[in-house]
Design a protein around this motif. Structure first.
Motif, short mmCIF file in Angstrom:
data_model
loop_
_atom_site.label_atom_id
_atom_site.label_comp_id
_atom_site.label_asym_id
_atom_site.label_seq_id
_atom_site.Cartn_x
_atom_site.Cartn_y
_atom_site.Cartn_z
N SER A 41 0.71 -1.20 0.16
CA SER A 41 0.22 0.11 -0.11
C SER A 41 0.90 1.23 -0.12
O SER A 41 1.94 1.17 0.85
CB SER A 41 -0.90 -0.04 1.22
OG SER A 41 -0.02 0.19 2.41
N PRO A 42 0.60 2.28 -0.84
CA PRO A 42 1.45 3.22 -1.03
C PRO A 42 2.00 4.20 0.26
O PRO A 42 2.82 5.07 0.23
CB PRO A 42 0.87 4.18 -1.82
CG PRO A 42 -0.46 3.89 -1.88
CD PRO A 42 -0.58 2.55 -1.39
N LEU A 43 0.96 3.94 1.55
CA LEU A 43 1.33 4.53 2.86
C LEU A 43 0.63 3.68 3.80
O LEU A 43 -0.33 3.01 3.59
CB LEU A 43 0.96 6.08 2.78
CG LEU A 43 -0.65 6.19 3.02
CD1 LEU A 43 -0.83 7.65 3.43
CD2 LEU A 43 -1.47 6.07 1.84
N ASP A 44 1.18 3.67 4.94
CA ASP A 44 0.49 3.48 6.29
C ASP A 44 -0.50 4.60 6.81
O ASP A 44 0.22 5.53 7.30
CB ASP A 44 1.45 2.98 7.43
CG ASP A 44 1.80 1.46 6.98
OD1 ASP A 44 1.12 0.57 6.43
OD2 ASP A 44 3.17 0.84 7.27
N PRO A 45 -1.73 4.62 6.51
CA PRO A 45 -2.36 5.98 7.03
C PRO A 45 -2.65 6.09 8.55
O PRO A 45 -2.53 5.08 9.39
CB PRO A 45 -3.92 5.57 6.54
CG PRO A 45 -3.62 4.48 5.57
CD PRO A 45 -2.64 3.71 5.78
N ARG A 46 -2.32 7.35 9.06
CA ARG A 46 -2.40 7.58 10.20
C ARG A 46 -4.07 7.56 10.73
O ARG A 46 -4.10 7.07 11.85
CB ARG A 46 -2.15 9.21 10.36
CG ARG A 46 -2.13 9.72 11.71
CD ARG A 46 -1.89 11.16 11.86
NE ARG A 46 -2.07 11.48 13.21
CZ ARG A 46 -3.16 12.05 13.53
NH1 ARG A 46 -4.08 12.32 12.71
NH2 ARG A 46 -3.31 12.52 14.82
N SER A 47 -4.99 8.17 10.05
CA SER A 47 -6.29 7.83 10.09
C SER A 47 -6.95 7.72 8.79
O SER A 47 -6.49 8.54 7.60
CB SER A 47 -6.81 9.19 10.89
OG SER A 47 -6.36 9.19 12.12
N ILE A 48 -8.02 7.26 8.96
CA ILE A 48 -9.01 6.99 7.48
C ILE A 48 -10.37 7.51 7.71
O ILE A 48 -11.19 7.00 8.88
CB ILE A 48 -8.94 5.42 7.27
CG1 ILE A 48 -7.39 4.89 6.89
CG2 ILE A 48 -9.54 5.42 5.95
CD1 ILE A 48 -7.43 3.45 6.82
N TYR A 49 -10.72 8.47 6.83
CA TYR A 49 -12.05 9.07 7.05
C TYR A 49 -12.92 8.63 5.71
O TYR A 49 -12.50 8.68 4.56
CB TYR A 49 -12.03 10.64 6.92
CG TYR A 49 -11.42 10.99 8.34
CD1 TYR A 49 -11.84 11.27 9.53
CD2 TYR A 49 -9.78 11.43 8.21
CE1 TYR A 49 -10.99 11.84 10.44
CE2 TYR A 49 -9.03 11.94 9.20
CZ TYR A 49 -9.76 12.07 10.15
OH TYR A 49 -9.11 12.38 11.39
N GLY A 50 -13.86 7.92 6.10
CA GLY A 50 -14.78 7.66 5.00
C GLY A 50 -16.02 8.64 4.85
O GLY A 50 -16.45 9.33 5.66
N VAL A 51 -16.46 8.47 3.65
CA VAL A 51 -17.75 9.50 3.37
C VAL A 51 -18.91 8.72 2.67
O VAL A 51 -18.38 7.92 1.69
CB VAL A 51 -17.20 10.82 2.39
CG1 VAL A 51 -18.70 11.60 2.04
CG2 VAL A 51 -16.04 11.25 2.90
#
Length: 257
Positions: free
Chosen positions: A49-59
């Motif tokens: 995956s191109p990054l390890d996200p800090r937080s993920i917000y869905g819409v």
């Protein structure tokens, strides 16, 4: 520019060229992308995956035609939820359908990668806080999701491990108002849309979130899915495509019992 994260004995970031050449860069994703060392090639590395996200917000319900498809009114404010970082997997990694999975859907999405701290930014300048865009798949278990939403909540239906594939590359310099997004299952196009159909634009989402929550580099906003979502089953292969970022391809498997 397309930026990837890969493993070749160590985990690195690099700039991906059209011919598959990878130029390694110093440091992390937000450290200036300074080239160093010898180039390599996609054939010799494992894409992550191109990054390890800090937080993920869905819409939710953020494409006009998708809201019509499910016979829902357009939201009066962005319909937001969060996904655990443990949902993230990279290209070719399996989407694992859990034992609890009654009806599991794929959702092709433009994933927005935040590149600088954003706090109370206005819509006009929100784009300056975006590093780039990658393909995302907001995998969703609909039976649990429906029960949660009947109670005014939303978590577990979106939160199983492997339920947020990202990749293959982060594309920079795109116009957030004009990004094509395509979803395929077993080679058949199921979704084909453009961010021009968003209810709340990507810049608006960044601005709206930043009024309440400080956004940091490495945060990801899953900007919503267009019409055409549908079920997946073991043996399927799901592809999400943003032409500038490439094709995110993941097989679907059943959880081992």
């Amino acid at each position: 520019m397309r930026v990837i994260r890969y493993h070749d004995g160590a985990v690195r970031h690099g700039i991906l060229e059209d011919d598959g050449t990878i130029q390694p860069v110093l440091g992390g994703l937000f450290d200036g992308l300074k080239p160093y060392g010898q180039a390599t090639h996609l054939d010799r590395v494992q894409l992550l995956s191109p990054l390890d996200p800090r937080s993920i917000y869905g819409v939710g319900l953020n494409y006009v035609k998708h809201a019509r498809e499910v016979n829902k009114p357009l939201p009066t404010v962005p319909m937001l939820f969060m996904k655990p970082v443990g949902t993230v997997v990279g290209p070719q990694a399996p989407i694992v359908l859990p034992k609890e999975g009654g009806i599991v859907h794929f959702e092709a999405e433009v994933a927005v990668v935040i590149g600088r701290v954003a706090r109370r930014v206005d819509e006009r300048t929100a784009g300056e806080c975006i590093f780039g865009y990658t393909c995302g798949n907001d995998v969703s278990e609909r039976v649990i999701q429906g029960k949660e939403m009947d109670q005014g909540t939303l978590l577990v239906g979106k939160a199983f491990d492997t339920f947020n594939p990202l990749g293959p590359a982060i594309a920079t310099g795109l116009d957030p108002e004009n990004i094509d997004i395509i979803g395929r299952v077993n080679g058949e196009v199921r979704q084909s849309s453009n961010t021009s159909d968003l209810v709340y634009s990507i810049r608006k989402l960044v601005s709206y979130l930043s009024q309440a929550i400080t956004l940091y580099p490495g945060d990801v906003i899953m900007s919503g899915t267009p019409e055409g979502v549908g079920p997946i089953a073991p043996g399927d292969v799901v592809e999400i495509e943003i032409p500038e970022a490439g094709v995110l391809r993941n097989p679907v498997v059943a959880e081992e019992t």
